[in-house]
Scaffold this active site. Structure first.
Site, PDB file in Angstrom:
ATOM      1  N   MET A   1      -4.466 -21.729 -10.664  1.00  0.00           N
ATOM      2  CA  MET A   1      -5.700 -20.949 -10.819  1.00  0.00           C
ATOM      3  C   MET A   1      -6.701 -21.222  -9.698  1.00  0.00           C
ATOM      4  SD  MET A   1      -8.385 -20.764 -13.978  1.00  0.00           S
ATOM      5  CE  MET A   1      -7.197 -20.243 -15.198  1.00  0.00           C
TER       6      MET A   1
ATOM      7  N   TYR B   1       3.194 -26.422 -10.767  1.00  0.00           N
ATOM      8  CA  TYR B   1       3.683 -26.098 -12.109  1.00  0.00           C
ATOM      9  C   TYR B   1       5.148 -25.701 -12.081  1.00  0.00           C
ATOM     10  CZ  TYR B   1      -1.085 -26.039 -13.966  1.00  0.00           C
ATOM     11  OH  TYR B   1      -2.329 -26.394 -14.363  1.00  0.00           O
TER      12      TYR B   1
ATOM     13  N   ARG C   1      -1.414  13.578 -10.774  1.00  0.00           N
ATOM     14  CA  ARG C   1      -2.321  12.537 -11.230  1.00  0.00           C
ATOM     15  C   ARG C   1      -3.641  13.204 -11.600  1.00  0.00           C
ATOM     16  NH1 ARG C   1      -3.995   7.634  -7.168  1.00  0.00           N
ATOM     17  NH2 ARG C   1      -5.135   9.351  -6.244  1.00  0.00           N
TER      18      ARG C   1
ATOM     19  N   LYS D   1     -14.896   3.263  -2.729  1.00  0.00           N
ATOM     20  CA  LYS D   1     -14.689   2.946  -4.147  1.00  0.00           C
ATOM     21  C   LYS D   1     -14.334   1.463  -4.311  1.00  0.00           C
ATOM     22  CE  LYS D   1      -9.907   4.550  -3.604  1.00  0.00           C
ATOM     23  NZ  LYS D   1      -9.056   5.753  -3.672  1.00  0.00           N
TER      24      LYS D   1
HETATM   25  C1  LIG Z   1      -8.460   6.033  -2.390  1.00  0.00           C
HETATM   26  C2  LIG Z   1      -8.345   7.444  -1.913  1.00  0.00           C
HETATM   27  C3  LIG Z   1      -8.424   7.752  -0.544  1.00  0.00           C
HETATM   28  C4  LIG Z   1      -8.424   6.695   0.537  1.00  0.00           C
HETATM   29  O1  LIG Z   1      -7.102   6.309   0.783  1.00  0.00           O
HETATM   30  P1  LIG Z   1      -6.736   5.231   1.918  1.00  0.00           P
HETATM   31  O2  LIG Z   1      -5.262   5.218   1.930  1.00  0.00           O
HETATM   32  O3  LIG Z   1      -7.345   3.944   1.467  1.00  0.00           O
HETATM   33  O4  LIG Z   1      -7.341   5.711   3.188  1.00  0.00           O
HETATM   34  C5  LIG Z   1      -8.465   9.085  -0.174  1.00  0.00           C
HETATM   35  N1  LIG Z   1      -8.396  10.063  -1.119  1.00  0.00           N
HETATM   36  C6  LIG Z   1      -8.275   9.798  -2.431  1.00  0.00           C
HETATM   37  C7  LIG Z   1      -8.165  10.913  -3.391  1.00  0.00           C
HETATM   38  C8  LIG Z   1      -8.240   8.481  -2.874  1.00  0.00           C
HETATM   39  O5  LIG Z   1      -8.091   8.216  -4.186  1.00  0.00           O
END
Ligand SMILES: *Cc1c(COP(=O)(O)O)cnc(C)c1O
Length: 376
Positions: A317, A264, A145, A47
Site C-alpha cells: 500500500m 507479501y 457507448r 476531464k
Molecule cells: C477522453 C476523450 C477524448 C480525448 O482522448 P485522448 O485519447 O486522451 O486524446 C476525446 N474525445 C472524447 C469523446 C473523449 O472521451
C-alpha cells in the site's frame, strides 16, 4: 524544466514522493498538437482533473497559451472549470450528456456550458427545455457507448432545430492502431453525418486520431493524452515532451543473500546476493499493484543514477522494494531520489509493465504525493 517551482500544499517531509508537473511541457505539447492539426483548432480535454495532473494549473496554463475550447466529462467538472477560467474566453463542452434533471440543466446554463447531447432523448429534452440554445451533438460511428445513430442524425438534421447544433462530433474506438479498418469506417460514417449539419463545426480526432494519415482533422480536434506527455503513436517514438515527473526518496537499504524473499507472499526470491532499496510509494499512491515484480513476471522499473532497476516483490500500500544492485552505490544512499516517471521512465513504459494503459497510470496519480508545478 525551469526551476521556478511554485509549491502547492504544505512542506514535504520524510518519505513522501515528489510529483512534478511541467506546465511548459504541457503547453509545448498543446502547441505541437495544434500545429499538426492546423487549420483545425486544438481543444484540450481536461476531464478527470486533467488526467490526474491537476485541472486548475493545467487549464490556466493552456488558457494563457491561447486555448479556447475545453472538454470535460461531468457537469460538476464543467462548472468547476468555468470558475477556474473566470472571464477568460472558453467554450466548455460536457461529454457525458444532458441529465433529465432541471437543477443540473439550470447549473449548466448558468455556467454557459455546451452539453454534448448523446441520445435522441437528450436531444428532445434540450429542445423542450432550452429551445434555440446551441449544443454539441455526439453521433455514434461504431463505439456503441454514447451518441445518436446516423439514422437519428438524419431525422434531426432535417428539422429547423438542426441549426442549434454548434458542433457535431464522433469518437474513434481504435485510433492508436493506424492499421485498424475501423478508423476508415468511422471516418466514412462521420463524413456522411456531418453533411447533415452544414452550419455546425465538426470534430472527430482524439490524440491518436490526429496522427492517422488518411483522416481529416475537420474543424476541431480533442486532445487529452498527448498533451500530458503520453505517446499518441504507440510502437513509434513518442513525439511529446514529458510533463509528469515522479521521484521517490529511498527510505532504507539492505543487503540480502541468495534465496531471500521480498514482500507479501514472497513472490520474488533473490537469485544471488542483492542490494535492495525500499521506497515509500505504493498502490495507495497510484503505483499499481500490477507493477509488482515476481519470479514469473518482471515488474516496473525505476531509474537510479542512470541505471534501470526493477521493482521486486509485491507493491504494497505504502511501500515497494527496488533491486538496486546494478545502480551506483553513490546514487543509492537513504534519501536519494529514484525516478518512477519522467525523462527516462515513460508513462507508456510503466503502463506496459503494469498491464494497463498510460491513461490509467495518469488518472491513478494520487493526492498523496507532494505536488509541485514548474513553468506555466
Ligand atoms: C477522453 C476523450 C477524448 C480525448 O482522448 P485522448 O485519447 O486522451 O486524446 C476525446 N474525445 C472524447 C469523446 C473523449 O472521451
Amino acid at each position: 524544466m525551469s526551476n521556478k517551482a511554485h509549491m502547492t500544499g504544505s512542506e514535504r517531509l520524510g518519505s513522501q514522493a515528489i510529483l512534478t508537473i511541467d506546465l511548459d511541457a504541457l503547453v509545448a505539447n498543446w502547441r505541437a498538437m495544434g500545429a499538426r492539426a492546423a487549420p483545425a483548432q486544438c481543444a484540450a480535454v481536461v476531464k478527470a482533473d486533467a488526467y490526474g495532473i491537476g485541472v486548475k494549473p493545467a487549464a490556466l496554463a493552456l488558457s494563457r497559451a491561447g486555448c479556447v475550447s475545453f472538454f470535460v466529462a461531468h457537469i460538476n467538472e464543467a462548472i468547476h472549470l468555468r470558475a477556474i477560467l473566470g472571464a477568460a474566453p472558453a467554450d466548455i463542452y460536457c461529454l457525458n450528456g444532458l441529465p433529465d434533471d432541471s437543477a443540473a440543466i439550470a447549473a449548466l446554463l448558468d455556467a454557459d456550458i455546451f452539453p454534448v447531447l448523446g441520445s435522441a432523448t437528450e436531444w428532445t429534452l434540450w429542445q423542450a427545455q432550452v429551445p434555440n440554445r446551441k449544443a454539441a451533438l455526439h453521433v455514434d460511428t461504431g463505439m456503441n457507448r454514447l451518441g445518436i445513430s446516423p439514422a437519428e442524425a438524419a431525422v434531426i438534421g432535417a428539422t429547423p432545430a438542426a441549426d442549434n447544433v454548434a458542433l457535431v462530433m464522433s469518437h474513434f474506438a481504435s485510433s492508436e492502431e493506424p492499421d485498424n479498418p475501423m478508423n476508415a469506417a468511422q471516418h466514412a460514417a462521420f463524413d456522411a453525418v456531418r453533411q447533415l449539419f452544414p452550419h455546425a463545426r465538426a470534430s472527430l480526432a482524439n490524440s491518436s486520431g490526429v496522427f492517422l494519415p488518411s483522416t481529416p482533422h475537420y474543424d476541431l480536434v480533442r486532445v487529452g493524452y498527448a498533451i500530458y506527455g503520453g505517446n499518441p503513436t504507440p510502437g513509434a517514438p513518442n513525439p511529446m515532451q514529458s510533463v509528469v515527473h515522479l521521484q521517490a526518496p529511498i527510505i532504507q537499504l539492505r543487503e540480502v543473500e541468495a534465496g531471500a524473499c521480498v514482500g507479501y507472499n514472497s513472490t520474488w526470491r533473490a537469485p544471488s546476493a542483492r542490494r535492495l532499496a525500499t521506497i515509500g510509494t505504493g498502490y495507495a499512491d497510484g503505483l499499481l499493484r500490477s507493477a509488482s515484480g515476481s519470479q514469473e513476471k518482471p515488474g516496473a522499473q525505476a531509474c537510479i543514477g542512470g541505471m534501470l532497476c526493477p521493482i521486486v516483490g509485491r507493491v504494497s500500500m505504502d511501500l515497494c522494494v527496488i533491486d538496486v544492485t546494478d545502480a551506483p552505490v553513490t546514487a543509492t544512499a537513504p534519501g536519494a531520489l529514484v525516478e518512477l516517471l519522467g525523462a527516462t521512465i515513460a508513462i507508456d513504459d510503466l503502463a506496459a509493465r503494469a498491464n494497463t494503459i498510460g491513461y490509467e497510470i495518469l488518472t491513478s496519480l494520487s493526492s498523496r504525493y507532494y505536488r509541485q508545478y514548474v513553468g506555466g
